[in-house]
Design an enzyme around this catalytic site. Structure first.
Site, short mmCIF file in Angstrom:
data_model
loop_
_atom_site.label_atom_id
_atom_site.label_comp_id
_atom_site.label_asym_id
_atom_site.label_seq_id
_atom_site.Cartn_x
_atom_site.Cartn_y
_atom_site.Cartn_z
N LYS A 22 0.84 -1.21 0.00
CA LYS A 22 0.00 0.00 0.00
C LYS A 22 0.87 1.25 0.00
CE LYS A 22 -3.66 -0.27 2.40
NZ LYS A 22 -4.60 -0.40 3.54
N ARG A 92 -3.53 3.19 8.51
CA ARG A 92 -3.85 1.91 7.86
C ARG A 92 -2.62 1.02 7.78
NH1 ARG A 92 -8.64 2.44 4.51
NH2 ARG A 92 -9.32 4.60 4.32
N GLY A 101 -8.59 -7.11 4.77
CA GLY A 101 -9.39 -7.33 5.96
C GLY A 101 -8.69 -8.01 7.10
N MET A 103 -5.79 -7.09 8.76
CA MET A 103 -5.19 -6.24 9.80
C MET A 103 -6.04 -5.00 9.98
SD MET A 103 -1.16 -6.89 9.08
CE MET A 103 -1.28 -6.42 7.37
N ARG A 336 -3.98 -1.53 -5.79
CA ARG A 336 -3.24 -2.77 -5.60
C ARG A 336 -3.69 -3.74 -6.68
NH1 ARG A 336 -6.34 -4.33 0.05
NH2 ARG A 336 -8.43 -4.58 -0.84
N HIS A 454 -16.41 -8.45 2.33
CA HIS A 454 -15.35 -9.36 2.78
C HIS A 454 -15.55 -10.76 2.20
CE1 HIS A 454 -13.49 -12.24 5.64
NE2 HIS A 454 -12.52 -11.34 5.67
N SER A 763 11.19 -45.27 -21.35
CA SER A 763 10.21 -44.47 -20.62
C SER A 763 10.37 -44.82 -19.15
CB SER A 763 8.78 -44.78 -21.08
OG SER A 763 7.85 -44.02 -20.35
N CYS A 830 7.10 -41.07 -17.15
CA CYS A 830 5.69 -41.23 -16.80
C CYS A 830 5.52 -41.10 -15.29
CB CYS A 830 5.16 -42.59 -17.24
SG CYS A 830 5.18 -42.82 -19.03
N TYR A 850 9.77 -36.08 -23.57
CA TYR A 850 8.39 -35.82 -23.15
C TYR A 850 8.16 -36.34 -21.74
CZ TYR A 850 7.35 -40.77 -24.08
OH TYR A 850 7.35 -42.14 -24.06
#
Length: 875
Positions: A22, A92, A101, A103, A336, A454, A763, A830, A850
């Site tokens: 903030k 604040r 909400g 603090m 924000r 809230h 694999s 896999c 892969y």
């Protein structure tokens, strides 16, 4: 000397660690020349020092605060305690990461019995002045001195009832004077002290209270749920008050630069005329949609819209902006990054990319796995939903759908969840203290509050579906019930909540499975441009294959043929095979099985549409298929036309102490080559037929499981090759195919160079390789793994995150040795551990081709692979 205090004009957005989110944003907006009320920030370092050194402000901090107050007085022309032009401020909190909400805040600080009269005189609005004073008394008592807020609210409620009024803004100046007198009485009754009249004392106490709120229970819970460190601390922002409760030309609101539920562009939010900021989020009054402001105050609306667009471009993110209008003058109190749903997050990032606000690399980097995963959650089945009638509706605050039992307090919800119930939290309005209950709930319903209340903001941030502001809902929390007209909701009543439509239903509604979203269609091409490792699906049924392809798989990395025999009639056929007493009997069964297997493979190829398809030959731990007890032996004997003794004898002979290390995988192919030959013929015939019917180019990849030795693999491959070549000659055709193996036993890693002389691909089966390497049963490991995680021996569950030091080292050895013999050796991995974000960087180092995972893990795996590539390039 340490510097503990910064004016807004001295900071920037880069100082989030020091000034909090903030404070950094207020400083940045000040630099941009936006209409921000002037002020200063006490740093997070001051907070941590305060918390670690006896919870007292040092003289050095106080001196720097006083210097900043004096500078604030020069800029505003106002002074604390001045009887002509008193300075009033808000105090604040503001940590590095937004914790809405969690603090504490104090508004109108600086008022006392003398300055309230000056404020009334200067504003020529006595009602306004005493409304501000009662707010200070209420907030200060609650936040700073720990009084229960309901003690204050009950006095206002009683006064409105006594005078036949419904809303706070209907109370007169005399009413507020009465409330002020009663509130000061509360201080004397509850605390045996007077409300402090000295503004400096008020300020120091408020700063200490905000610092202390960093460690309150709800803040700690929020940080734990969101993975935020306890060591960051919070800054405190002291800012000149501007007043939205100055009359009909004033107001306050919260606005998002885009729709936080759906991601649509354009302002989204609410405001209240003649109110202060806390009124909007507290649900005390029903706010108006922000678009109404365009009619009430068009000039201010257009100014707000332009500011939001500029902030969004500047921060390259959707913004959540708090604003106040004081007598037609707009002020920005905070900006924000806005909380948003997962679907909105994907939509917004794609729009930013398409609008040129962010680069493709930034798009890849900023997509979060949790958003991607949450966006794939199912909704209610559409056909079932059409047959149902909702009994309650409200604001669709957070989309998605969920079913659960109703509970009316966070504690009751948490207890029910611990019993294994799915929970829907039903409240008049949630408060920060409900954070634990919200976190474990399937859905949240409230009778009060708007889209920025809230409940709405927190549920949306957590990806929990929510319906708020249900005006017909009367919640009697103390009685653990609620009423909607004549309908009663009791504790345990099953509710289905649609957070996308804002409707609530009695009973359970079936869910539909979601294949993919519009966002994914666009994202797959982007991810594929960046990811060096491809992603395939672990799938063998047409439905799973179609889901995997829809979710971005480039092929099938593991089709487990033993999974095709779990259905009842097929299980019987397979039992007939393994219980057969002669080759002739096995061949008779295999002839029937070849027909169904061939059809299985045709479906598979058709669903894969020519994409690479790896089919693993039978790897059945026999205990999964054998009769479990005497009763099952009797049933199987009857179904197979055998005697009980025959079936029991054969079952006993095949029983193994440790089936996972027993007669499975290619050991089956060595003992009964006709079984693998049958499967190979079915694979090839199916491929040839689909190639002709569908014009797909198909190259089957046949995988032999559980190899431990090159000679063993060569022996089984030769038998398979003979059957394949005979079949191709018989059908007068040719087909390219590959035969490889699954590396899942440590010995295979050590002799990988020998096996690679005969195998076309490797694999790695990470599940089995992990249990073999660690000596941990994949079925019985949870208790042991949990203990090891608890005491810190393991950092992660090795069946969820690849064990790089052990299993990873074996894989690295096998790849190096295998490719030394065959440089073109294709490598796949896999198992779910391969798709975990913590495993990806290591897999890049291995140079694999892969990974293969379950269908719904595919998008996250592709995202993580692309992100790892981008991060490596950028670094």
């Amino acid at each position: 000397m340490n510097r503990w205090v910064y004016l807004f004009s001295e900071g920037s957005k880069e100082q989030r660690d020091l000034l909090g989110g903030k404070g950094a944003n207020l400083a940045e907006m000040t630099k941009l020349g936006l209409p921000v009320p002037t002020g200063f920030t006490v740093t997070t370092e001051a907070c941590l020092y305060y918390l670690n050194h006896g919870d007292q402000l040092t003289d050095e901090v106080k001196n720097q605060v006083m210097t900043a107050v004096e500078q604030l007085s020069v800029k505003t022309g106002k002074k604390f305690g001045d009887l002509n032009n008193p300075l009033l401020v808000s105090v604040r909190s503001g940590s590095k990461f937004s914790m809405p909400g969690m603090m504490d805040t104090v508004l109108n600080l600086g008022l006392n019995d003398q300055t309230v009269a000056a404020l009334a005189s200067n504003s020529q609005n006595e009602r306004f002045a005493y409304d501000c004073y009662r707010r200070l008394l209420q907030m200060f008592g609650n936040v700073v001195l720990g009084l229960d807020n309901s003690i204050f609210e009950s006095r206002i409620t009683a006064l409105k009832k006594e005078n036949g009024l419904s809303f706070d803004n209907e109370l007169t100046a005399d009413h507020w004077k009465q409330i002020v007198s009663e509130y000061k009485g509360i201080y004397r009754e509850e605390l045996q002290r007077e409300f402090p009249q000295d503004p400096i004392e008020q300020l120091y106490l408020a700063i200490e209270a905000v610092f202390g709120s960093w460690n309150n229970a709800r803040a700690k819970t929020y940080r734990r749920l969101h993975g935020i460190s306890d060591d960051l601390g919070t800054a405190v922002n002291i800012q000149e008050m501007v007043f939205g409760n100055f009359g009909e030309t004033s107001g306050t609101g919260v606005v998002f630069s885009r729709n936080p539920s759906l991601g649509d562009p354009g302002l989204f939010g609410e405001y209240l005329i003649n109110a202060q900021g806390e009124d909007v989020v507290a649900g005390v009054r029903t706010p108006k949609p922000i678009q109404v402001l365009a009619e009430d105050m068009p000039e201010q609306f257009n100014q707000l819209k332009a500011i939001c667009e500029n902030l969004e471009t500047h921060y390259q993110d959707m913004q959540d902006v708090e604003f106040t209008i004081e007598r037609e003058k707009l002020f920005i109190l905070q900006t924000r990054s806005g909380k948003r749903t997962s679907k909105a997050a994907l939509r917004i990032l794609l729009d930013f990319f398409n609008e040129g606000i962010i680069s493709e690399e930034a798009l890849v980097n900023r997509i979060e796995g949790k958003d991607l995963e949450a966006a794939l959650h199912p909704n209610f089945d559409e056909a079932a939903l059409k047959r149902r009638v909702s009994f309650l509706s409200g604001l669709a605050a957070s989309p998605g759908a969920a079913t659960g039992a109703a509970y009316f307090s966070a504690d009751a919800a948490t207890e029910a969840k611990a019993r294994g119930e799915r929970v829907v939290l039903v409240r008049e309005e949630t408060s920060p203290e409900d954070i634990e209950g919200i976190a474990i709930s399937e859905a949240v319903i409230t009778s009060r509050g708007g889209m920025t209340s809230h409940a709405a903001v927190v549920a949306r941030g957590m990806g929990i579906c929510s319906v708020v502001g249900c005006e017909r809902l009367t919640v009697m929390e103390n009685e653990n019930k609620a009423m909607v007209g004549d309908e009663m909701i009791e504790e345990g009543t099953v509710l289905s909540v649609d957070g996308s439509s804002g409707k609530v239903y009695f009973g359970e509604i079936p869910m539909e499975e979601v294949g993919h979203t519009v966002a994914l269609d666009e994202l797959h091409a982007i991810w594929d441009r960046h990811a060096a490792i491809k992603v395939r699906a672990n799938a063998e049924t047409p439905k799973d294959i179609e889901t995997g392809m829809a979710l971005g798989a480039v092929g099938i990395g593991l089709a487990r043929t033993e999974h095709m025999f779990f259905e009842k009639t097929r299980l019987l056929q397979f039992r007939r095979l393994i219980l057969a007493d002669s080759l002739a009997e096995r061949l008779e069964v295999l002839k029937e099985l070849k027909t169904v297997q061939k059809q299985d493979f045709k479906y598979m190829y058709e669903a894969a549409k020519g994409r690479p398809t790896t089919i693993r030959l039978l790897d059945p731990p026999l205990h999964e298929f054998l009769p479990k007890n005497a009763e099952e032996c009797r049933e199987v004997a009857k179904e197979l036309g055998k005697t009980f003794n025959e079936v029991k004898r054969k079952t006993d002979n095949l029983a193994e102490v440790n089936p996972m290390l027993g007669f499975r995988g290619l050991r089956l192919g060595v003992a009964y080559p006709e079984i693998y030959q049958m499967q190979a013929e079915a694979i090839i015939e199916a491929a040839c037929e689909v190639r002709e019917e569908q014009a797909f180019s198909i190259q089957p990849e046949i995988m032999i499981p559980f190899t431990i030795d090159a000679g063993e693999f060569a022996h089984v491959r030769q038998a398979i090759e003979e059957a394949i070549q005979k079949n191709l000659r018989h059908n007068q055709t040719t087909l390219d195919y590959q035969i490889g193996t699954m590396i899942e036993i440590p010995r295979a890693c050590f002799v990988a160079d020998q096996i690679a002389q005969y195998a076309d691909f490797f694999s790695f089966g990470t599940n089995d390789l992990t249990q073999m390497a660690l000596g941990l049963s994949r079925d019985d490991s949870p208790r042991i793994v949990t203990q090891y995680l608890d005491v810190g021996i393991f950092e992660d569950d090795p069946f969820q995150v690849l064990d790089k030091a052990g299993v990873g080292a074996l894989m690295k050895l096998a790849i190096e040795r295998g490719r030394k013999v065959n440089p073109q050796l294709k490598i796949g991995v896999c198992g779910e551990a391969a798709a975990h974000p913590k495993s990806i960087d290591f897999l890049y180092e291995l140079g694999i081709d892969y990974i293969s995972c379950s269908p719904f893990r595919i998008p996250q795996a592709k995202m993580t692979l692309a992100k790892a590539t981008v991060e490596n390039v950028l670094s």
